[in-house]
Design a protein around this motif. Structure first.
Motif, PDB file in Angstrom:
ATOM      1  N   ASP A 152      89.142 137.987  50.264  1.00 40.79           N
ATOM      2  CA  ASP A 152      88.505 139.091  50.982  1.00 40.79           C
ATOM      3  C   ASP A 152      89.571 139.792  51.830  1.00 40.79           C
ATOM      4  OD1 ASP A 152      87.125 140.746  52.627  1.00 40.79           O
ATOM      5  OD2 ASP A 152      85.544 139.331  53.138  1.00 40.79           O
ATOM      6  N   GLN A 168      86.896 144.125  51.229  1.00 40.90           N
ATOM      7  CA  GLN A 168      86.945 144.340  49.772  1.00 40.90           C
ATOM      8  C   GLN A 168      87.438 143.056  49.110  1.00 40.90           C
ATOM      9  OE1 GLN A 168      88.204 148.411  48.444  1.00 40.90           O
ATOM     10  NE2 GLN A 168      89.244 148.419  50.398  1.00 40.90           N
ATOM     11  N   GLU A 169      86.758 142.630  48.057  1.00 39.46           N
ATOM     12  CA  GLU A 169      87.151 141.375  47.405  1.00 39.46           C
ATOM     13  C   GLU A 169      88.080 141.651  46.218  1.00 39.46           C
ATOM     14  OE1 GLU A 169      84.357 138.691  45.138  1.00 39.46           O
ATOM     15  OE2 GLU A 169      84.754 137.455  46.912  1.00 39.46           O
ATOM     16  N   VAL A 170      89.165 140.903  46.134  1.00 34.01           N
ATOM     17  CA  VAL A 170      90.081 141.024  44.997  1.00 34.01           C
ATOM     18  C   VAL A 170      90.308 139.647  44.386  1.00 34.01           C
ATOM     19  CG1 VAL A 170      91.311 143.050  45.860  1.00 34.01           C
ATOM     20  CG2 VAL A 170      92.105 140.755  46.489  1.00 34.01           C
ATOM     21  N   THR A 180      91.654 155.651  44.131  1.00 28.69           N
ATOM     22  CA  THR A 180      91.329 154.254  43.797  1.00 28.69           C
ATOM     23  C   THR A 180      92.602 153.587  43.309  1.00 28.69           C
ATOM     24  OG1 THR A 180      89.088 154.901  43.187  1.00 28.69           O
ATOM     25  CG2 THR A 180      89.846 152.758  42.404  1.00 28.69           C
ATOM     26  N   ASN A 232      91.367 144.703  39.615  1.00 25.88           N
ATOM     27  CA  ASN A 232      90.869 144.904  40.993  1.00 25.88           C
ATOM     28  C   ASN A 232      90.925 146.390  41.320  1.00 25.88           C
ATOM     29  OD1 ASN A 232      90.690 142.063  41.851  1.00 25.88           O
ATOM     30  ND2 ASN A 232      92.917 142.080  41.496  1.00 25.88           N
ATOM     31  N   VAL A 276      95.707 151.517  51.910  1.00 24.68           N
ATOM     32  CA  VAL A 276      94.580 150.657  51.558  1.00 24.68           C
ATOM     33  C   VAL A 276      94.481 149.560  52.618  1.00 24.68           C
ATOM     34  CG1 VAL A 276      93.597 149.056  49.844  1.00 24.68           C
ATOM     35  CG2 VAL A 276      94.885 151.042  49.077  1.00 24.68           C
ATOM     36  N   ALA A 277      93.284 149.343  53.124  1.00 21.38           N
ATOM     37  CA  ALA A 277      93.033 148.302  54.133  1.00 21.38           C
ATOM     38  C   ALA A 277      94.076 148.363  55.252  1.00 21.38           C
ATOM     39  CB  ALA A 277      93.041 146.914  53.473  1.00 21.38           C
ATOM     40  N   LEU A 280      90.590 149.034  44.513  1.00 20.74           N
ATOM     41  CA  LEU A 280      90.514 149.125  45.977  1.00 20.74           C
ATOM     42  C   LEU A 280      90.426 150.589  46.382  1.00 20.74           C
ATOM     43  CD1 LEU A 280      93.391 146.586  46.634  1.00 20.74           C
ATOM     44  CD2 LEU A 280      90.969 146.179  47.078  1.00 20.74           C
ATOM     45  N   GLU A 281      89.537 150.852  47.337  1.00 20.02           N
ATOM     46  CA  GLU A 281      89.392 152.229  47.808  1.00 20.02           C
ATOM     47  C   GLU A 281      90.514 152.541  48.794  1.00 20.02           C
ATOM     48  OE1 GLU A 281      87.369 154.287  46.460  1.00 20.02           O
ATOM     49  OE2 GLU A 281      86.584 152.640  45.236  1.00 20.02           O
TER      50      GLU A 281
END
Lengths: 289, 349
Positions: free
Chosen positions: B307, B311-313, B271, B240, B253-254, B242-243
């Motif tokens: 979700d 972003q999907e993981v 990342t 995965n 992140v998020a 993630l930005e």
């Protein structure tokens, strides 16, 4: 047993249920039958004429009123016929061996090697297919005269020792041989000729057989060039020799037909033995020989 | 057995360069797997080592000898091809013995050697059959046998398992690995299947666009990927990504601060990589919260697609008591299992 009967009944029912025959199918079969008759009639007439006496020759009946095998006895006991038969066999066999060898070699090189001018060479070879034999006989004759090949076996054979059609056919077949086979052999230590001989050739046996048949039949029936290049009757091939039965005063059709009937025997044997290769070869090359 | 060295190896077709200065040292008896997507240059490299492709630049050495201009037959190598390349007109015995044609040894010794190789590959009873009478796996064994019989210094395998079904492929993988343990010859194996690479290799060479991305043991490339490409290419499902952004000695992140990051400029884009195996669906408060969009039951475990903030993981959940589709769940990851990559795609250690 009852199962067999049941399946036969169901088959019949299926046919009845299908109704009247497809008119297009009837037309197709009629046309095919007519084509077959057109093709077979000359052969039947040739066989019929070969067992007729001269007085009956111009009757169009298929079954002679007085059939005879005297024509066969006469032709076979004439030493010239066997000589011409032998000449044709020798020339057709040697030319076939040579053409198959060189066509396969050149076809392989054009297919599997990258070199400058490869496409040009291939197109040049291919373009000779478009020139009719009647036009080629003049340069062939001039060559034969220059090199002293007139009235010799070599003179008859040299135009056929390698053929453009065969080169094209073999190149097409070698396209189907994966390069992995050749590379594996290269790693195993074979030189390029050994790779061609031991690995590539056995993989294109159907093409080799088809080519051998084409070349053999072509040389067996060749008429124009052997007629031009030979003078001595001893060097005549069978198709040329048969014309000697036709002289100014009379044409001995029964003898010509007998000779022609005998001449078809080797071609029939070759065809019956290898017909599946001929069909495959033609289908692969996409053209007729 | 022999070492293999590639030094500044380049390959160009006309003006198109496909290999850009490869450098690699392969040890004596080592099992090295070249892996990468189609067109990355792995098969070209192998064919250059075999001598089937010319070298545009650089050097290839086998056993300390530069072989750039040697014919394939003089390199003391054997190769197994993707399509087996066993000759259909020869029996198994003749196929295996084909490589011995040049060997100057008595016929009886050649026969003995063929029998030995046949026995080693469990092919004794098939020696007099033609390839058409063999299954895919048996044909592959014949191809391996033909390579083995000459006892070469280096074995080259060019995607030899790609034509086999999944079950046979895993069986042949095992057999090739056992074979290597027995003969201990240097093996260079090319594949696009990362599972093959992970399960067979002593070292993996990961390639992309004619460049080597990373060379390392299976554990190294899996746990310490050098860049985002390696991180995504090795492992299934993919890692995965993630930005995030560097913020106050960490990465956010998020909306959540999840990792420590040293040496990254404040506010720089980062990342974050997390292997699906390391991202667990839990009931306790975790690193992220998200909604399950898809569930993939695999028996012993269930893969949950979650979700989180757009972003999907992919996360791992219990196989017996999987969460419900659409449920809002917590995801947790241990800090030591996070992988950080800079804006250039390279790993931040």
């Amino acid at each position: 047993m009852s199962e067999v009967k049941a399946s036969a009944n169901s088959l019949m029912q299926a046919r009845v249920a299908k109704g009247p025959r497809d008119p297009w199918a009837v037309l197709r079969w009629t046309l095919l039958a007519m084509g077959a008759i057109v093709m077979v009639m000359p052969i039947i007439y040739m066989l019929s004429a070969s067992i007729k006496y001269p007085f009956e020759m111009y009757d169009l009946n298929i079954i002679p009123k007085e059939p005879t095998f005297e024509n066969y006895t006469y032709v076979l006991s004439d030493g010239r016929f066997l000589r011409w038969f032998g000449n044709s066999f020798l020339i057709a066999t040697l030319t076939t061996i040579s053409a198959v060898f060189f066509d396969a070699l050149v076809g392989y090189a054009l297919c599997k090697f990258q070199f400058r001018g490869r496409t040009f060479v291939f197109i040049a070879i291919l373009s000779t297919l478009m020139i009719p034999t009647e036009m080629l006989v003049i340069p062939w004759y001039l060559m034969s005269k220059t090199f002293g090949w007139l009235d010799s076996y070599w003179g008859i054979m040299f135009p056929g020792v390698m053929t453009a059609f065969g080169t094209f056919l073999m190149k097409q077949f070698f396209e189907t041989v994966p390069d992995d086979f050749l590379e594996a052999a290269r790693i195993d230590g074979l030189n390029e000729f050994q790779i061609w001989w031991s690995v590539a050739l056995p993989l294109v046996t159907p093409a080799l057989s088809a080519l051998a048949i084409f070349v053999f039949l072509g040389n067996w029936t060749a008429f124009l060039w052997p007629l031009i290049v030979t003078n001595s009757q001893d060097l005549y091939t069978l198709p040329v020799g048969l014309t000697t039965f036709s002289v100014e005063q009379a044409v001995e059709w029964e003898l010509i037909m007998t000779g022609a009937a005998l001449a078809t025997i080797p071609t029939l044997i070759v065809f019956l033995l290898f017909q599946r290769y001929i069909i495959r070869g033609v289908a692969m090359a996409g053209l007729k020989g | 057995m022999a070492t293999v060295s590639l030094r500044n190896l380049t390959k160009a077709y006309g003006k198109t360069r496909v290999l850009h200065g490869l450098n690699l040292e392969i040890g004596d008896g080592e099992f090295v797997v070249f892996v990468g997507p189609s067109g990355c240059g792995k098969s070209t490299t192998l064919r250059m080592i075999a001598g089937l492709e010319e070298v545009s630049g650089g050097e290839i050495s086998i056993g300390g000898q530069v072989v750039n201009h040697l014919e394939p037959k003089d390199r003391d190598i054997a190769m197994v091809f993707q399509n087996y390349a066993i000759y259909p007109h020869m029996t198994v015995r003749k196929n295996i013995g084909f490589g011995l044609r040049r060997a100057k040894m008595p016929k009886a010794d050649k026969e003995k050697r063929i029998e030995e190789v046949g026995a080693m590959l469990s092919m004794t009873e098939y020696l007099d059959r033609k390839p058409a009478q063999l299954s895919g796996g048996q044909r592959q064994r014949v191809a391996i046998g033909r390579a083995m019989v000459r006892d070469p210094a280096v074995f080259l395998f060019d995607e030899p398992l790609s034509n086999l079904d999944a079950q046979l492929r895993s069986q042949m993988r095992l057999e090739i690995k056992k074979l290597h343990q027995r003969v201990n010859t240097t093996i260079i194996f090319v594949t696009h299947d990362q599972v093959e690479a992970m399960t067979m290799a002593d070292r993996i060479v990961i390639m992309k666009d004619g460049h080597i991305q990373q060379v390392g043991t299976p554990a190294e490339v899996f746990h310490k990927p050098a860049n985002i490409f390696v991180a995504q290419f090795i492992g299934a499902p993919s890692m995965n990504l993630l930005e995030g952004r560097a913020k106050g000695q960490g990465v956010e992140v998020a909306g959540r601060k999840i990792a420590r990051a040293t040496g990254v400029a404040e506010g720089a884009a980062v990342t974050v990589g997390i292997r699906p195996d390391d991202l667990l669906v839990t009931e306790e408060a975790g690193s992220f919260e998200g909604r399950i969009t898809v569930l993939e039951p695999l028996g012993s475990e269930t893969l949950a697609y979650v979700d989180i903030g757009g972003q999907e993981v992919v996360a791992r959940a219990d196989g017996r008591n999987p969460p419900a589709l659409g449920a809002v769940v917590q995801l947790s990851v241990a800090p030591e299992n996070l992988h950080l990559f800079g804006a250039d795609g390279k790993a931040i250690r």
